[in-house]
Scaffold this motif. Sequence first.
Motif, PDB file in Angstrom:
ATOM      1  N   PHE B 127       0.840  -1.197   0.000  1.00  0.00           N
ATOM      2  CA  PHE B 127       0.000   0.000   0.000  1.00  0.00           C
ATOM      3  C   PHE B 127       0.883   1.258   0.000  1.00  0.00           C
ATOM      4  O   PHE B 127       0.416   2.348   0.294  1.00  0.00           O
ATOM      5  CB  PHE B 127      -0.883   0.017   1.264  1.00  0.00           C
ATOM      6  CG  PHE B 127      -1.844  -1.150   1.375  1.00  0.00           C
ATOM      7  CD1 PHE B 127      -2.642  -1.530   0.302  1.00  0.00           C
ATOM      8  CD2 PHE B 127      -1.970  -1.848   2.573  1.00  0.00           C
ATOM      9  CE1 PHE B 127      -3.540  -2.587   0.416  1.00  0.00           C
ATOM     10  CE2 PHE B 127      -2.865  -2.904   2.690  1.00  0.00           C
ATOM     11  CZ  PHE B 127      -3.657  -3.283   1.620  1.00  0.00           C
ATOM     12  N   ASN B 252      -6.394   2.008  -3.956  1.00  0.00           N
ATOM     13  CA  ASN B 252      -6.058   0.706  -3.395  1.00  0.00           C
ATOM     14  C   ASN B 252      -4.635   0.815  -2.835  1.00  0.00           C
ATOM     15  O   ASN B 252      -3.714   0.144  -3.264  1.00  0.00           O
ATOM     16  CB  ASN B 252      -6.169  -0.324  -4.535  1.00  0.00           C
ATOM     17  CG  ASN B 252      -5.641  -1.687  -4.202  1.00  0.00           C
ATOM     18  OD1 ASN B 252      -5.524  -2.054  -3.042  1.00  0.00           O
ATOM     19  ND2 ASN B 252      -5.300  -2.452  -5.245  1.00  0.00           N
ATOM     20  N   ASN B 254      -2.271   3.093   0.613  1.00  0.00           N
ATOM     21  CA  ASN B 254      -2.330   3.899   1.821  1.00  0.00           C
ATOM     22  C   ASN B 254      -2.720   5.336   1.446  1.00  0.00           C
ATOM     23  O   ASN B 254      -2.201   5.874   0.465  1.00  0.00           O
ATOM     24  CB  ASN B 254      -0.932   3.885   2.464  1.00  0.00           C
ATOM     25  CG  ASN B 254      -0.933   4.406   3.887  1.00  0.00           C
ATOM     26  OD1 ASN B 254      -1.617   5.374   4.207  1.00  0.00           O
ATOM     27  ND2 ASN B 254      -0.179   3.750   4.740  1.00  0.00           N
ATOM     28  N   VAL B 280      -6.456   2.944   2.317  1.00  0.00           N
ATOM     29  CA  VAL B 280      -6.024   2.182   3.490  1.00  0.00           C
ATOM     30  C   VAL B 280      -5.460   3.153   4.522  1.00  0.00           C
ATOM     31  O   VAL B 280      -4.656   4.021   4.195  1.00  0.00           O
ATOM     32  CB  VAL B 280      -4.962   1.134   3.076  1.00  0.00           C
ATOM     33  CG1 VAL B 280      -4.500   0.349   4.287  1.00  0.00           C
ATOM     34  CG2 VAL B 280      -5.538   0.198   2.014  1.00  0.00           C
ATOM     35  N   ARG B 283      -2.840   0.657   8.266  1.00  0.00           N
ATOM     36  CA  ARG B 283      -2.955  -0.801   8.393  1.00  0.00           C
ATOM     37  C   ARG B 283      -2.004  -1.519   7.451  1.00  0.00           C
ATOM     38  O   ARG B 283      -1.643  -1.010   6.399  1.00  0.00           O
ATOM     39  CB  ARG B 283      -4.389  -1.238   8.095  1.00  0.00           C
ATOM     40  CG  ARG B 283      -5.353  -0.759   9.146  1.00  0.00           C
ATOM     41  CD  ARG B 283      -6.745  -1.221   8.842  1.00  0.00           C
ATOM     42  NE  ARG B 283      -6.921  -2.644   9.074  1.00  0.00           N
ATOM     43  CZ  ARG B 283      -8.070  -3.269   8.846  1.00  0.00           C
ATOM     44  NH1 ARG B 283      -9.106  -2.605   8.375  1.00  0.00           N
ATOM     45  NH2 ARG B 283      -8.182  -4.551   9.081  1.00  0.00           N
ATOM     46  N   TYR B 297     -10.854  -3.281   4.039  1.00  0.00           N
ATOM     47  CA  TYR B 297     -10.132  -2.005   4.037  1.00  0.00           C
ATOM     48  C   TYR B 297     -10.991  -0.830   3.567  1.00  0.00           C
ATOM     49  O   TYR B 297     -10.492   0.287   3.448  1.00  0.00           O
ATOM     50  CB  TYR B 297      -8.872  -2.114   3.161  1.00  0.00           C
ATOM     51  CG  TYR B 297      -7.850  -3.076   3.722  1.00  0.00           C
ATOM     52  CD1 TYR B 297      -7.025  -2.692   4.777  1.00  0.00           C
ATOM     53  CD2 TYR B 297      -7.718  -4.367   3.229  1.00  0.00           C
ATOM     54  CE1 TYR B 297      -6.095  -3.571   5.315  1.00  0.00           C
ATOM     55  CE2 TYR B 297      -6.793  -5.256   3.756  1.00  0.00           C
ATOM     56  CZ  TYR B 297      -5.980  -4.852   4.801  1.00  0.00           C
ATOM     57  OH  TYR B 297      -5.072  -5.722   5.332  1.00  0.00           O
TER      58      TYR B 297
END
Lengths: 283, 315
Positions: B127, B252, B254, B280, B283, B297
């Motif tokens: 991510f 898709n 962070n 995200v 995580r 997510y």
Amino acid sequence: MQATQTDLQVYANQIRYYTLKELQELGFGHYGGSLSIVEVLAVLYGKHINIEPNDAENPDRDYFVLSKGHGGPALYATLFLKKFISEETLYSLNQNGTTLPSHPDRNLTPGVEMTTGSLGQGISAATGIAFGNKLDGRANYTYAIVGDGELNEGQCWEAFQFAAHHQLENLVVFIDDNKKQLDGLTIDIMNPFDFVEKMKAFGFAAERVDGSNVEEIDAAVERAKQRTGKPTAIILDTTKGQGVPYLEQKADNHHIRPSAEDNNAINKALEELEKALQGGQNQ
Amino acid sequence: MTFSSVLDQKEMRQTYADTIRELAKEDDRVIALEADLSSAMSTSRLESELPGQYVNVGIMEANMMGLAAGLSVVGRKPFIHSFGQFVTRRAFDQLFVSLGYAKLNAVIVGSDAGVTAEHNGGTHMTFEDIGLVREIPNAQVYEASDSNQLKYLLKKAYKEGGLHYIRTIRKQSINLYDENESFEKAKVLRTGKDVTIVASGIMVGESLKAAAKLAQIGIDATVIDMFSIKPLDIETLIEAAKKTGAVVTAENHNVNGGLGSAVAEVLSEHYPVPLYRVGVRERFGQVGKTEYLKTVYGLDAQTIVREVERVIERK
Ligand SMILES: Cc1ncc(C[n+]2csc(CCOP(=O)(O)OP(=O)(O)O)c2C)c(N)n1
Ligand SMILES: [Mg+2]
């Protein structure tokens, strides 16, 4: 008539049986590299590693790191037999929300000491564990398994330099020399040359044994434990898919999504293992 | 454009292999590098088809960056592939120094974007890759949303030279574009007046789904496929922000460092509007099927709809 099996052989068959069942339950996974470490896991958890679920945090325990993390299913089968996890958990491999992911995770699965899966990293952590235990004067051992393909990673050789320089006699590294990596034969992709010579040149005591023979592996571990001043490398002569002739012969046996034909063969292997195990128990 | 679940004919990895083959046949300086994930990317056959233009370096991603740098020094045009985390996290300093700082040419393709790493789990699920590469001066960063776009981006990167990172999934994407579509600017897929949804990769489809749901409750959304995260198409973004007055990003990845960050940076400097970043948050990855992980997510149409409703209230 089958020859009488030793306890370690029976244990190896049990690990193989549950590794296959676990993977079959899921329907895909790293069959090849899980099966090639069954014998060494049987020797380690059947005889050498002094760890029990009710005393799993004992600082004097022996440590195990599966640096080639994609062999996780074989470790999980072993941890099930050691009663770290339940049978139900075993069959939750890779299901949504599971505590048993493809690659071992120290925060999810009891009995897993180190999170691995990015090749080359586990061996550094194992070396750190051995170094820490040596600094603190503990008498325990750290065992790690690396893949022959994994040894392409330069990081492994950094770890080996450190281990030899610091004379970590409490570190035993197994090289799962199954002659294959993901895309094919190691000899075609990255020639490993002679692992024994290489490890010796890096300051390890090194020997090659038949990695499908529990007695040979056990004897090599016993010799490692007698040594001082040097870490030990035990090169395991193995076969990807070891112990299941059909899978051993399959060319692409790294990650398998079994076809109907594969399933037939694997299920037959499971039946045979089951029979052998029942026979073993009656003796 | 409305959401359609029709898939591309080709898997993204097949498109990658076919495009490399095409470019390599035209230009013998092109060379494909793999690090023992060639069979996973459908490029294994290139070894025999393209002698001298393909090499499987083994499991050594950091070394692969250096090798590509050296190949670039002698005039080759390297295309580097592995899973996203292995060509970014795993080899970042080599990528940064030997390719970026040394100002050499390479096209780096990171596959198995975010949750599509599925059963490889947390070690493999990246991510962060877009955020990492975005930090390298002059590096260009893309996320392909379908097969025709991937082909275009690969060819564009080849033509331009410099350092390019292209993030992709390996399997089939939903089909968004025709074969001859060109991608000079961000793609406005739907025009609405109430909110702008800016997405990339697999989140473009989720955003179109969300827009259809929003239409049912009277919210008219603009949807932009912002496949080029760096350079970012500021003009298209600001224009949409001006028209709609609220922005939701969907990635898709962070939310720190990726598309959401890039959009937030531009909007706060040029035209601040209420913004929410779907993605995200704080995580790590885990194993699971893509559809399951999307819900875990919050990378789905439902989440986008919810956040659009909230962001509109802040207008
Ligand atoms: C750093 C890194 N690069 C790539 C991979 C993808 N990968 C998983 S297993 C594997 C091959 C490993 O070969 P080997 O170590 O010989 O394992 P085995 O033959 O025992 O399966 C590769 C390339 C990975 N897990 N980590
Ligand atoms: Mg191997």
